[in-house]
Design a protein around this motif. Sequence first.
Motif, PDB file in Angstrom:
ATOM      1  N   GLU A   1     -30.983 -23.932  24.725  1.00 54.77           N
ATOM      2  CA  GLU A   1     -31.807 -22.809  24.280  1.00 54.77           C
ATOM      3  C   GLU A   1     -33.138 -22.745  25.019  1.00 54.77           C
ATOM      4  OE1 GLU A   1     -32.112 -22.552  20.035  1.00 54.77           O
ATOM      5  OE2 GLU A   1     -29.959 -22.899  19.744  1.00 54.77           O
ATOM      6  N   HIS A   2     -33.714 -23.899  25.333  1.00 55.89           N
ATOM      7  CA  HIS A   2     -34.999 -23.935  26.038  1.00 55.89           C
ATOM      8  C   HIS A   2     -34.888 -23.337  27.436  1.00 55.89           C
ATOM      9  CE1 HIS A   2     -38.822 -25.292  27.617  1.00 55.89           C
ATOM     10  NE2 HIS A   2     -38.222 -26.056  28.515  1.00 55.89           N
ATOM     11  N   LEU A   3     -33.824 -23.702  28.170  1.00 59.23           N
ATOM     12  CA  LEU A   3     -33.643 -23.210  29.536  1.00 59.23           C
ATOM     13  C   LEU A   3     -32.726 -21.992  29.611  1.00 59.23           C
ATOM     14  CD1 LEU A   3     -33.278 -26.612  31.470  1.00 59.23           C
ATOM     15  CD2 LEU A   3     -35.295 -25.142  31.306  1.00 59.23           C
ATOM     16  N   ARG A   4     -32.222 -21.568  28.435  1.00 56.50           N
ATOM     17  CA  ARG A   4     -31.317 -20.413  28.366  1.00 56.50           C
ATOM     18  C   ARG A   4     -30.118 -20.587  29.297  1.00 56.50           C
ATOM     19  NH1 ARG A   4     -35.715 -15.366  28.165  1.00 56.50           N
ATOM     20  NH2 ARG A   4     -36.807 -16.094  26.271  1.00 56.50           N
ATOM     21  N   LEU A   5     -29.479 -21.744  29.165  1.00 59.77           N
ATOM     22  CA  LEU A   5     -28.315 -22.048  29.998  1.00 59.77           C
ATOM     23  C   LEU A   5     -27.086 -21.317  29.468  1.00 59.77           C
ATOM     24  CD1 LEU A   5     -28.753 -25.924  30.354  1.00 59.77           C
ATOM     25  CD2 LEU A   5     -29.573 -24.138  31.900  1.00 59.77           C
ATOM     26  N   PRO A   6     -26.238 -20.786  30.343  1.00 58.56           N
ATOM     27  CA  PRO A   6     -24.983 -20.174  29.893  1.00 58.56           C
ATOM     28  C   PRO A   6     -24.078 -21.251  29.275  1.00 58.56           C
ATOM     29  CG  PRO A   6     -25.498 -19.561  32.162  1.00 58.56           C
ATOM     30  CD  PRO A   6     -26.442 -20.658  31.786  1.00 58.56           C
ATOM     31  N   PRO A   7     -23.274 -20.900  28.256  1.00 59.28           N
ATOM     32  CA  PRO A   7     -22.379 -21.890  27.628  1.00 59.28           C
ATOM     33  C   PRO A   7     -21.460 -22.591  28.629  1.00 59.28           C
ATOM     34  CG  PRO A   7     -22.476 -19.884  26.327  1.00 59.28           C
ATOM     35  CD  PRO A   7     -23.206 -19.592  27.581  1.00 59.28           C
ATOM     36  N   LEU A   8     -20.955 -21.859  29.621  1.00 58.05           N
ATOM     37  CA  LEU A   8     -20.060 -22.472  30.601  1.00 58.05           C
ATOM     38  C   LEU A   8     -20.791 -23.522  31.434  1.00 58.05           C
ATOM     39  CD1 LEU A   8     -17.253 -22.572  31.794  1.00 58.05           C
ATOM     40  CD2 LEU A   8     -17.909 -20.740  33.385  1.00 58.05           C
ATOM     41  N   LEU A   9     -22.061 -23.271  31.748  1.00 57.67           N
ATOM     42  CA  LEU A   9     -22.829 -24.256  32.509  1.00 57.67           C
ATOM     43  C   LEU A   9     -23.072 -25.506  31.669  1.00 57.67           C
ATOM     44  CD1 LEU A   9     -24.421 -25.164  34.958  1.00 57.67           C
ATOM     45  CD2 LEU A   9     -26.420 -23.925  34.061  1.00 57.67           C
ATOM     46  N   THR A  10     -23.327 -25.324  30.378  1.00 60.95           N
ATOM     47  CA  THR A  10     -23.514 -26.482  29.494  1.00 60.95           C
ATOM     48  C   THR A  10     -22.267 -27.353  29.478  1.00 60.95           C
ATOM     49  OG1 THR A  10     -25.017 -25.205  28.092  1.00 60.95           O
ATOM     50  CG2 THR A  10     -24.069 -27.205  27.147  1.00 60.95           C
ATOM     51  N   THR A  11     -21.099 -26.710  29.337  1.00 58.61           N
ATOM     52  CA  THR A  11     -19.829 -27.449  29.370  1.00 58.61           C
ATOM     53  C   THR A  11     -19.658 -28.168  30.697  1.00 58.61           C
ATOM     54  OG1 THR A  11     -18.792 -25.875  27.866  1.00 58.61           O
ATOM     55  CG2 THR A  11     -17.322 -27.235  29.208  1.00 58.61           C
TER      56      THR A  11
ATOM     57  N   ALA B   1     -31.679 -42.546  17.604  1.00 62.47           N
ATOM     58  CA  ALA B   1     -31.964 -41.440  18.522  1.00 62.47           C
ATOM     59  C   ALA B   1     -31.601 -40.097  17.904  1.00 62.47           C
ATOM     60  CB  ALA B   1     -31.200 -41.643  19.831  1.00 62.47           C
ATOM     61  N   ALA B   2     -30.462 -40.021  17.201  1.00 66.82           N
ATOM     62  CA  ALA B   2     -30.060 -38.756  16.577  1.00 66.82           C
ATOM     63  C   ALA B   2     -31.047 -38.334  15.502  1.00 66.82           C
ATOM     64  CB  ALA B   2     -28.659 -38.892  15.986  1.00 66.82           C
ATOM     65  N   LEU B   3     -31.516 -39.287  14.693  1.00 68.52           N
ATOM     66  CA  LEU B   3     -32.498 -38.959  13.660  1.00 68.52           C
ATOM     67  C   LEU B   3     -33.835 -38.549  14.278  1.00 68.52           C
ATOM     68  CD1 LEU B   3     -31.747 -41.737  11.009  1.00 68.52           C
ATOM     69  CD2 LEU B   3     -31.080 -39.315  10.948  1.00 68.52           C
ATOM     70  N   LEU B   4     -34.187 -39.154  15.400  1.00 72.37           N
ATOM     71  CA  LEU B   4     -35.405 -38.739  16.097  1.00 72.37           C
ATOM     72  C   LEU B   4     -35.282 -37.301  16.608  1.00 72.37           C
ATOM     73  CD1 LEU B   4     -36.444 -41.907  18.133  1.00 72.37           C
ATOM     74  CD2 LEU B   4     -37.807 -40.723  16.407  1.00 72.37           C
ATOM     75  N   THR B   5     -34.101 -36.955  17.111  1.00 73.67           N
ATOM     76  CA  THR B   5     -33.885 -35.583  17.568  1.00 73.67           C
ATOM     77  C   THR B   5     -34.031 -34.600  16.409  1.00 73.67           C
ATOM     78  OG1 THR B   5     -32.377 -36.312  19.327  1.00 73.67           O
ATOM     79  CG2 THR B   5     -32.254 -34.002  18.671  1.00 73.67           C
ATOM     80  N   ALA B   6     -33.429 -34.944  15.269  1.00 71.60           N
ATOM     81  CA  ALA B   6     -33.543 -34.083  14.091  1.00 71.60           C
ATOM     82  C   ALA B   6     -34.997 -33.981  13.632  1.00 71.60           C
ATOM     83  CB  ALA B   6     -32.666 -34.614  12.965  1.00 71.60           C
ATOM     84  N   GLY B   7     -35.713 -35.107  13.623  1.00 75.62           N
ATOM     85  CA  GLY B   7     -37.110 -35.094  13.219  1.00 75.62           C
ATOM     86  C   GLY B   7     -37.981 -34.288  14.161  1.00 75.62           C
ATOM     87  N   ALA B   8     -37.715 -34.411  15.469  1.00 74.32           N
ATOM     88  CA  ALA B   8     -38.482 -33.647  16.458  1.00 74.32           C
ATOM     89  C   ALA B   8     -38.274 -32.151  16.264  1.00 74.32           C
ATOM     90  CB  ALA B   8     -38.087 -34.065  17.865  1.00 74.32           C
ATOM     91  N   ALA B   9     -37.025 -31.752  15.962  1.00 74.01           N
ATOM     92  CA  ALA B   9     -36.751 -30.336  15.706  1.00 74.01           C
ATOM     93  C   ALA B   9     -37.442 -29.863  14.435  1.00 74.01           C
ATOM     94  CB  ALA B   9     -35.247 -30.110  15.610  1.00 74.01           C
ATOM     95  N   ARG B  10     -37.456 -30.737  13.412  1.00 76.45           N
ATOM     96  CA  ARG B  10     -38.113 -30.392  12.157  1.00 76.45           C
ATOM     97  C   ARG B  10     -39.613 -30.174  12.366  1.00 76.45           C
ATOM     98  NH1 ARG B  10     -37.116 -28.275   7.154  1.00 76.45           N
ATOM     99  NH2 ARG B  10     -38.571 -29.096   5.615  1.00 76.45           N
ATOM    100  N   LEU B  11     -40.216 -31.002  13.210  1.00 71.99           N
ATOM    101  CA  LEU B  11     -41.647 -30.898  13.496  1.00 71.99           C
ATOM    102  C   LEU B  11     -41.954 -29.868  14.576  1.00 71.99           C
ATOM    103  CD1 LEU B  11     -42.497 -34.718  13.480  1.00 71.99           C
ATOM    104  CD2 LEU B  11     -43.035 -33.050  11.685  1.00 71.99           C
ATOM    105  N   GLU B  12     -40.895 -29.232  15.095  1.00 69.25           N
ATOM    106  CA  GLU B  12     -41.015 -28.207  16.140  1.00 69.25           C
ATOM    107  C   GLU B  12     -41.664 -28.742  17.403  1.00 69.25           C
ATOM    108  OE1 GLU B  12     -42.938 -24.814  14.397  1.00 69.25           O
ATOM    109  OE2 GLU B  12     -41.202 -24.320  13.148  1.00 69.25           O
ATOM    110  N   TRP B  13     -41.330 -29.989  17.742  1.00 70.48           N
ATOM    111  CA  TRP B  13     -41.789 -30.554  19.005  1.00 70.48           C
ATOM    112  C   TRP B  13     -41.033 -29.906  20.160  1.00 70.48           C
ATOM    113  CZ3 TRP B  13     -41.804 -36.615  18.161  1.00 70.48           C
ATOM    114  CH2 TRP B  13     -42.829 -36.950  17.286  1.00 70.48           C
ATOM    115  N   PRO B  14     -41.648 -29.790  21.309  1.00 70.49           N
ATOM    116  CA  PRO B  14     -40.895 -29.381  22.499  1.00 70.49           C
ATOM    117  C   PRO B  14     -39.826 -30.427  22.833  1.00 70.49           C
ATOM    118  CG  PRO B  14     -43.265 -29.230  22.865  1.00 70.49           C
ATOM    119  CD  PRO B  14     -43.083 -29.972  21.572  1.00 70.49           C
ATOM    120  N   VAL B  15     -38.736 -29.986  23.443  1.00 66.81           N
ATOM    121  CA  VAL B  15     -37.654 -30.914  23.756  1.00 66.81           C
ATOM    122  C   VAL B  15     -38.146 -32.034  24.676  1.00 66.81           C
ATOM    123  CG1 VAL B  15     -36.825 -29.542  25.729  1.00 66.81           C
ATOM    124  CG2 VAL B  15     -35.251 -31.075  24.531  1.00 66.81           C
ATOM    125  N   ALA B  16     -39.118 -31.730  25.537  1.00 64.38           N
ATOM    126  CA  ALA B  16     -39.652 -32.758  26.441  1.00 64.38           C
ATOM    127  C   ALA B  16     -40.328 -33.882  25.674  1.00 64.38           C
ATOM    128  CB  ALA B  16     -40.635 -32.130  27.427  1.00 64.38           C
TER     129      ALA B  16
END
Length: 416
Positions: free
Chosen positions: A47-57, A158-173
């Motif tokens: 979502e951040h880089l607006r990658l097409p689904p096929l490119l993600t795969t 790591a997965a819980l950190l990702t969820a927490g970062a999203a909850r706090l609206e941190w940038p993916v970086a």
Amino acid sequence: MSFNAPAQARAGRPVSKRGARRGATLAFAAQGVSVAAVYTTVPAVTEHLRLPPLLTTTLMVAVALVAGGGSFLGLAAIRRAGPVATMRGAVLTAAAALVLIGLAPDEATVICAYILFGLAVGALDVGVNTRAAAIERAYGRSIFGSFYTAWSVGGVIAALLTAGAARLEWPVATGLSVQAGIVLLLAVCMRTHALPSSSAGPSDTPAQPPLGRRLWIRLIPFGLVLLVVYVVDSTVSAWSAVYLRQTLAASLTVAPLAYAAYQAGTVVGRAATDRLVRRFGAVAVVRTAALLVAGALAGMAAAPSWPFAVLAAGAVGLGSSVLAPLCLASAARLRPAASEAVLARLNLFNYVGVITGGAVSGLLGSTGQFRLAYAASAALAVLLLAAARHFTQQPPASARAERIPPFDRADSQPLG
């Protein structure tokens, strides 16, 4: 140089089975953190880089393809510098790749970052499993499961950190940089310990005996099991966050929880693996695990909402957790004198499974058919029952000499 030389003189470092086990455990944990960090941030990076689904795969498949090459780079590094140096170098490279993925400003940069990560995780794979096989030989009993428990604990964190970062609206970086910091900390804490000379495996030397055709025939069942296991693993690990986000309408905060539940299930299963093997035998454990995986994947395919999918993912982790470590441990015992060569080649099945599962799941998901991907994986898991009889467990130290097949005994002799 003979393998009978004192380990401390040969390696120039302290001799300690427990120290070696601690170092390998930290490397497994670092790998678990880095892999989870990559997989659970796929929706956010997309979502951040607006990658097409096929490119993600394509990127997820490319990571697996490159990791296959990284496995052989790791084999070359082990023969030149040893498994410990290989593990440490690969962990540091994986941490750098995480930072680059988070900071990538465009498609070209993120592609390069994912490729670097694939090379690092492939080299780390063969390094940690080679070291684990040598340590298990030193202990003379099943301990492979404990290493993969550390891998899973790292994945949960790591997965819980990702969820927490999203909850706090941190940038993916920011989130990926924090996870890279954890990987770096684990690398810094790794210490080098030699194994006692009586149990140090010939894998500590660059000179290795050739592998015969008969060995490859005996490897086939383990390769097929590993292939199916990693089809299942990649279908859950790489795409569960996207499945919850796209199919079950979960938020970015909730989406990583399926991966966290999957890894939490593996923590429980792997913590009990060695004890279950010693009590019931590897064959019974593998058969029970295969049935549990098949049923849980069917539950994911039919999940009416994200909470049900999260619980099913946890059950998949509980069952699948025992399969890879038991498979690798049994395969390494086919030729202890060349365990790193055996495991590097066995890892090819790992990456074929990751590629197959990741590509098929991604393509089905891009057309809204993630449920079919999980149903197909459930059917594959049933096939594992046929291969269960090939699994063995670590013989007692006193019986190992009598149980080594004749064509392996020559490999256990000192090499000059």
